[in-house]
Design a protein around this motif. Structure first.
Motif, PDB file in Angstrom:
ATOM      1  N   ALA A 116       2.829 -22.141  25.116  1.00  0.00           N
ATOM      2  CA  ALA A 116       2.497 -20.722  25.028  1.00  0.00           C
ATOM      3  C   ALA A 116       3.237 -19.945  26.104  1.00  0.00           C
ATOM      4  O   ALA A 116       3.737 -18.834  25.863  1.00  0.00           O
ATOM      5  CB  ALA A 116       0.989 -20.525  25.175  1.00  0.00           C
ATOM      6  N   VAL A 163       4.539 -12.358  31.113  1.00  0.00           N
ATOM      7  CA  VAL A 163       3.776 -11.128  30.924  1.00  0.00           C
ATOM      8  C   VAL A 163       2.418 -11.428  30.294  1.00  0.00           C
ATOM      9  O   VAL A 163       1.483 -10.643  30.397  1.00  0.00           O
ATOM     10  CB  VAL A 163       4.513 -10.106  30.022  1.00  0.00           C
ATOM     11  CG1 VAL A 163       5.674  -9.498  30.760  1.00  0.00           C
ATOM     12  CG2 VAL A 163       4.944 -10.738  28.721  1.00  0.00           C
ATOM     13  N   ALA A 164       2.294 -12.574  29.614  1.00  0.00           N
ATOM     14  CA  ALA A 164       1.055 -12.885  28.912  1.00  0.00           C
ATOM     15  C   ALA A 164       0.221 -13.919  29.661  1.00  0.00           C
ATOM     16  O   ALA A 164      -0.989 -13.797  29.778  1.00  0.00           O
ATOM     17  CB  ALA A 164       1.364 -13.407  27.509  1.00  0.00           C
ATOM     18  N   TYR A 169       6.825 -19.603  25.236  1.00  0.00           N
ATOM     19  CA  TYR A 169       7.015 -18.679  24.117  1.00  0.00           C
ATOM     20  C   TYR A 169       6.838 -17.225  24.557  1.00  0.00           C
ATOM     21  O   TYR A 169       7.676 -16.375  24.252  1.00  0.00           O
ATOM     22  CB  TYR A 169       6.035 -19.022  23.000  1.00  0.00           C
ATOM     23  CG  TYR A 169       6.008 -18.029  21.874  1.00  0.00           C
ATOM     24  CD1 TYR A 169       7.047 -17.978  20.947  1.00  0.00           C
ATOM     25  CD2 TYR A 169       4.954 -17.120  21.738  1.00  0.00           C
ATOM     26  CE1 TYR A 169       7.037 -17.052  19.926  1.00  0.00           C
ATOM     27  CE2 TYR A 169       4.937 -16.195  20.715  1.00  0.00           C
ATOM     28  CZ  TYR A 169       5.983 -16.163  19.812  1.00  0.00           C
ATOM     29  OH  TYR A 169       5.974 -15.248  18.802  1.00  0.00           O
ATOM     30  N   ALA A 170       5.751 -16.949  25.266  1.00  0.00           N
ATOM     31  CA  ALA A 170       5.409 -15.542  25.535  1.00  0.00           C
ATOM     32  C   ALA A 170       5.888 -15.075  26.897  1.00  0.00           C
ATOM     33  O   ALA A 170       5.988 -13.881  27.139  1.00  0.00           O
ATOM     34  CB  ALA A 170       3.904 -15.354  25.424  1.00  0.00           C
TER      35      ALA A 170
END
Lengths: 253, 258
Positions: free
Chosen positions: B35, B42-43, B38-39
């Motif tokens: 995750a 910022v996430a 991928y993101a």
């Protein structure tokens, strides 16, 4: 008057009494109207807000989100429950995770999901699914555990095929647990999606309640609150009635 | 004899289970890392980064101040919810008619989204400790009541008949028959109540407080302080799971004893 009637009547009296008491306390000014609206005023506000049509799109948004999350969690929950039941080793390994799952305040993952999917319905569906699916999974496991082995033996003796065993023996025997799972899944999907809309969202009933609260619009806030509570209660009561009917049919059989 | 033969098999089983569980933890960590890849930051922060941040956070005074705030609110909530829930559950369980009347109402109350009530709680209690405690209590008290209630209702009638046959006084019946018989179920209810009360307190802190772990999370969200949010979430999740595992072990121990 038989016992069941009496119970229903007493329950009705209890609810009506509680509402009447609240109304009385509000009307006599014991409870400040700035804190809590009287139930009658709340109902009037609800009708007004709904009839004005300004929240129709939010209602549709919230309910469709809940419906998607609920449907997905029931399907996946049952499938995953059956899978775990079929593979005991996997189940034993997952056991601590399942047992602690609801100890986790998982709505805190919601902001992360928003960063992932953007500010649309997707993170809400995901959080609703995460909240509801595991309840369905655990209920499925419970249900499958409670299928009496003797029933499976009888099925084998009658040489039922796999599918017929499943639909004629396993599903009916597990039905009460599956019902419980469905009820929980619906409630959890609702709770987490509305909570998500509260925290971070630009649409939906939860957002509108938070918005009304922040702009000191007590009438809209209480009207919408009552609406949400009524809808959830009615849905749960319907499932409850259906469940009772299923159970009665089972005990007669 | 059989014990000495069975012991290695049991050890092997336990080892295998631990191995499997380790595997699942690794899979979860891999998902987390995926995750993050991928993101991006910022996430979510990476597992390693979060652990490092959490470790440095654990060494700081302000963090423990917030832990203390949450712990106090949680302790009050749990105490109130447990006493209220068990008392209510016992009373309703022994009075069958009242139980039949109120159980669906309680179940309905359990399923309503209690977050929607937060403006009411805030207006009633104001910002601060009492609102947090109230939030914790409304989340925790109903499951505890329902578990206690169903425990008393599900009591095998033969137990009470035996107690009557032995001419036990009501006090003796409660002390020597009822309590031991329903204790495991009540404990399960308290375990579930524990989690939900914690959830309620954290939600209360997110909306209605300037202190505590829930406040840290919402503050991190508002300031886009992703490392802080992720680290606090990690600490809460680990603490909640740890407490639950301990309670679960106690729960199983109680049930085995019976």
């Amino acid at each position: 008057m038989n016992y069941g009637r009496k119970v229903l009547l007493a329950r009705f009296a209890l609810i009506v009494g509680a509402i009447a008491l609240l109304e009385l306390l509000c009307r006599t000014g014991v409870i400040n109207p700035l804190t809590l609206l009287a139930p009658s005023a709340m109902a009037a506000a609800m009708v007004q807000v709904i009839a004005s049509g300004q929240v129709t799109s939010d209602i549709i948004r919230t309910f469709s989100t809940v419906a998607i999350a609920f449907a997905a969690s029931v399907v996946v929950g049952i499938a995953a429950g059956a899978l775990l039941h079929a593979i005991p080793r996997l189940r034993r390994a997952m056991d601590p995770l399942l047992a602690s799952y609801y100890a986790m305040p998982f709505f805190v993952f919601y902001p992360v999901l928003v960063a992932f999917f953007g500010l649309n319905a997707m993170p809400l569906i995901a959080i609703g699914f995460a909240a509801a699916m595991v309840a369905m999974l655990i209920s499925t496991l419970n249900g499958l555990d409670r299928v009496p082995p003797v029933m499976l033996k009888v099925a084998r003796m009658h040489r039922l095929g796999r599918l017929r065993t499943l639909f004629l023996v396993v599903v009916p025997a597990a039905a009460p647990s599956l019902m419980t799972g469905t009820k929980l899944a619906l409630a959890y999907a609702f709770i987490s999606i509305i909570a998500g809309e509260f925290i971070l969202s630009g649409k939906g009933l939860g957002y509108q309640i938070a918005y009304a609260y922040n702009s000191f619009d007590n009438r809209t806030m209480y009207g919408l609150m009552l609406f949400v509570l009524l809808v959830v209660t009615v849905m749960n009561s319907l499932l409850h009635v259906w469940e009772q009917r299923l159970l009665r049919r089972r005990s007669r059989a | 004899m059989s014990a000495t033969v069975a012991a290695p098999a049991r050890v092997r089983r336990t080892t295998r289970r631990n191995f499997d569980q380790l595997l699942i933890v690794l899979v979860l960590l891999a998902c987390w890392q995926g995750a993050y890849e991928y993101a991006g930051s910022v996430a979510v922060t990476s597992p390693a980064g979060t652990v490092a941040y959490a470790a440095s956070m654990l060494g700081q005074m302000w963090f423990w101040g917030d832990v203390g705030a949450t712990a106090i609110a949680f302790a009050y909530s749990l105490l109130i919810a447990s006493v209220l829930g068990v008392a209510l559950g016992l009373a309703l369980g022994l009075w069958r008619f009242a139980a039949d009347v109120t159980e669906p109402v309680l179940a309905a109350l359990y399923t309503i989204p209690k977050v929607t009530l937060y403006p009411v709680i805030l207006l009633l209690f104001g910002l601060g400790l009492s609102a947090k405690v109230a939030f914790g209590v409304i989340h925790g008290v109903i499951p505890i009541t329902l578990f206690t209630l169903s425990a008393v209702k599900g009591l095998p009638p033969v137990l009470l008949r035996t107690a009557r046959a032995m001419r036990l006084s009501p006090v003796q019946t409660i002390l020597w028959v009822l309590t031991p018989a329903v204790l495991p179920e009540i404990f399960t209810g308290l375990r579930v109540g524990f989690s939900l009360t914690l959830l309620g307190v954290l939600i209360g802190e997110m909306f209605a407080s300037q202190r505590g772990l829930g406040f840290l999370i919402i503050n991190g969200i508002n300031l886009h302080n992703v490392p802080l949010t992720t680290a606090v979430v990690l600490v809460i999740v680990l603490a909640a799971i740890g407490a639950n595992v301990a309670l679960l072990a106690a729960d199983r121990h109680l049930r085995r004893q019976r």
